[in-house]
Design a protein around this motif. Structure first.
Motif, short mmCIF file in Angstrom:
data_model
loop_
_atom_site.label_atom_id
_atom_site.label_comp_id
_atom_site.label_asym_id
_atom_site.label_seq_id
_atom_site.Cartn_x
_atom_site.Cartn_y
_atom_site.Cartn_z
N LYS A 88 0.29 2.63 16.30
CA LYS A 88 0.10 3.30 15.01
C LYS A 88 0.65 2.45 13.88
CE LYS A 88 0.27 8.04 16.75
NZ LYS A 88 1.06 9.29 16.80
N LEU A 89 1.75 1.74 14.13
CA LEU A 89 2.30 0.86 13.10
C LEU A 89 1.32 -0.26 12.75
CD1 LEU A 89 6.03 0.51 14.19
CD2 LEU A 89 5.17 1.49 12.07
N ILE A 90 0.63 -0.76 13.75
CA ILE A 90 -0.38 -1.79 13.47
C ILE A 90 -1.48 -1.20 12.61
CG2 ILE A 90 -2.17 -3.25 14.52
CD1 ILE A 90 -0.23 -3.70 16.87
N GLY A 91 -1.85 0.05 12.89
CA GLY A 91 -2.85 0.73 12.05
C GLY A 91 -2.36 0.89 10.61
N THR A 92 -1.10 1.24 10.45
CA THR A 92 -0.53 1.38 9.10
C THR A 92 -0.50 0.03 8.39
OG1 THR A 92 0.83 3.22 9.88
CG2 THR A 92 1.48 2.20 7.80
N LEU A 93 -0.17 -1.03 9.14
CA LEU A 93 -0.19 -2.39 8.55
C LEU A 93 -1.60 -2.75 8.10
CD1 LEU A 93 2.10 -4.51 10.91
CD2 LEU A 93 2.49 -3.97 8.51
N ALA A 109 2.30 -1.97 -1.11
CA ALA A 109 3.72 -2.18 -0.89
C ALA A 109 4.39 -0.91 -0.37
CB ALA A 109 4.39 -2.64 -2.18
N GLU A 110 3.98 0.23 -0.93
CA GLU A 110 4.54 1.51 -0.48
C GLU A 110 4.16 1.79 0.98
OE1 GLU A 110 3.87 6.07 -1.78
OE2 GLU A 110 4.24 4.67 -3.44
N LYS A 111 2.92 1.52 1.32
CA LYS A 111 2.44 1.72 2.69
C LYS A 111 3.17 0.77 3.64
CE LYS A 111 -0.82 3.95 4.01
NZ LYS A 111 -0.89 5.30 4.62
N LEU A 136 11.82 -8.69 11.63
CA LEU A 136 10.69 -8.57 10.69
C LEU A 136 11.11 -8.00 9.34
CD1 LEU A 136 7.93 -7.15 13.08
CD2 LEU A 136 8.05 -9.44 12.09
N MET A 137 12.32 -7.48 9.25
CA MET A 137 12.76 -6.82 8.01
C MET A 137 12.71 -7.76 6.81
SD MET A 137 13.15 -3.71 8.84
CE MET A 137 12.20 -3.67 10.34
N GLY A 138 13.15 -9.00 7.00
CA GLY A 138 13.11 -9.97 5.90
C GLY A 138 11.69 -10.26 5.45
N THR A 139 10.81 -10.45 6.42
CA THR A 139 9.40 -10.70 6.11
C THR A 139 8.79 -9.51 5.37
OG1 THR A 139 9.22 -12.04 8.11
CG2 THR A 139 7.16 -11.30 7.12
N ILE A 144 6.77 -6.84 0.49
CA ILE A 144 6.84 -5.66 -0.38
C ILE A 144 7.15 -6.08 -1.82
CG2 ILE A 144 8.18 -3.57 -0.88
CD1 ILE A 144 8.48 -3.29 2.24
N ALA A 145 8.13 -6.97 -1.97
CA ALA A 145 8.51 -7.43 -3.31
C ALA A 145 7.35 -8.18 -3.98
CB ALA A 145 9.75 -8.33 -3.23
N ALA A 146 6.68 -9.04 -3.21
CA ALA A 146 5.56 -9.80 -3.77
C ALA A 146 4.41 -8.87 -4.17
CB ALA A 146 5.07 -10.83 -2.75
N TRP A 147 4.08 -7.93 -3.33
CA TRP A 147 2.98 -7.03 -3.62
C TRP A 147 3.28 -6.13 -4.81
CZ3 TRP A 147 1.15 -4.99 1.86
CH2 TRP A 147 0.65 -6.07 2.61
N LYS A 148 4.52 -5.70 -4.91
CA LYS A 148 4.89 -4.86 -6.06
C LYS A 148 4.78 -5.64 -7.36
CE LYS A 148 7.96 -1.39 -4.07
NZ LYS A 148 9.33 -0.88 -3.98
N SER A 149 5.10 -6.94 -7.30
CA SER A 149 5.04 -7.75 -8.52
C SER A 149 3.62 -8.22 -8.83
CB SER A 149 5.96 -8.97 -8.39
OG SER A 149 5.46 -9.87 -7.41
N GLY A 150 2.67 -7.85 -7.96
CA GLY A 150 1.27 -8.18 -8.24
C GLY A 150 0.75 -9.36 -7.44
N ASP A 151 1.59 -10.06 -6.72
CA ASP A 151 1.15 -11.19 -5.90
C ASP A 151 0.70 -10.66 -4.54
OD1 ASP A 151 0.69 -13.52 -4.53
OD2 ASP A 151 2.80 -14.16 -4.46
N THR A 152 -0.59 -10.42 -4.40
CA THR A 152 -1.13 -9.87 -3.16
C THR A 152 -1.86 -10.93 -2.35
OG1 THR A 152 -3.13 -9.17 -4.34
CG2 THR A 152 -1.38 -7.52 -4.07
#
Length: 175
Positions: A88-93, A109-111, A136-139, A144-152
């Protein structure tokens, strides 16, 4: 009339003797039956006591085996549920990645952030894979930080690969 009384008394005497004899025979028969009944009861008690003990022992063993089987079954079900949770986590990713690809960085980022706690818990559950999963927490934080700042521009492929590798190893452990 005297003669009739004599006949009646004689008949009564014979009848009384006959009844006394029958009464004595019945007492002997009843006493024999009582003795047989007591003997049968004692034989039954001697026979049934060991059988009852064996039945109790069998019940104890089957109860223990049933509990062990239930515990083993529950353990297998728990492991399968935890593996299912990783799928399920892979599905959420994948959902987060689709949002990222659609340039919805904040939603993506929220997801993605919603996967952190389950991944951490999976590391606690699967102790042999704890370092990989909790590593994986650091990754995840960087993505999350990159996506929130707009770098997707970066996809969560590294995270998916680790989860898939862990699932593959778990599948091999089950065999």
């Amino acid at each position: 009339m005297h003669h009739l009384q004599h006949v009646l008394l004689s008949t009564l005497l014979v009848l009384t003797g006959y009844l006394a004899f029958q009464h004595q025979q019945l007492r002997v028969d009843v006493q024999t039956l009582t003795t047989l009944q007591q003997g049968s009861a004692s034989v039954l008690a001697e026979t049934l006591t060991p059988i009852a003990t064996k039945i109790d022992a069998i019940n104890t063993v089957t109860s223990k085996i049933g509990k062990e089987a239930d515990a083993a079954s529950n353990q297998k079900l728990t492991a399968l549920q935890q593996r299912l949770d990783l799928y399920k986590l892979i599905g959420t990713l994948n959902q987060a990645n689709q949002l990222r690809a659609a340039s919805k960085g904040a939603e993506a980022a929220e997801k993605l952030a919603s996967t952190k706690k389950p991944i951490w818990q999976a590391g606690e559950t699967f102790a042999a894979h704890k370092a990989k999963l909790q590593g994986l927490m650091g990754t995840l934080d960087k993505l999350i930080a990159a996506w929130k700042s707009g770098d997707t521009s970066t996809a969560p492929d590294a995270v998916s690969k680790v989860l898939e590798a862990v699932l593959g190893e778990l599948g091999n452990e089950q065999k």
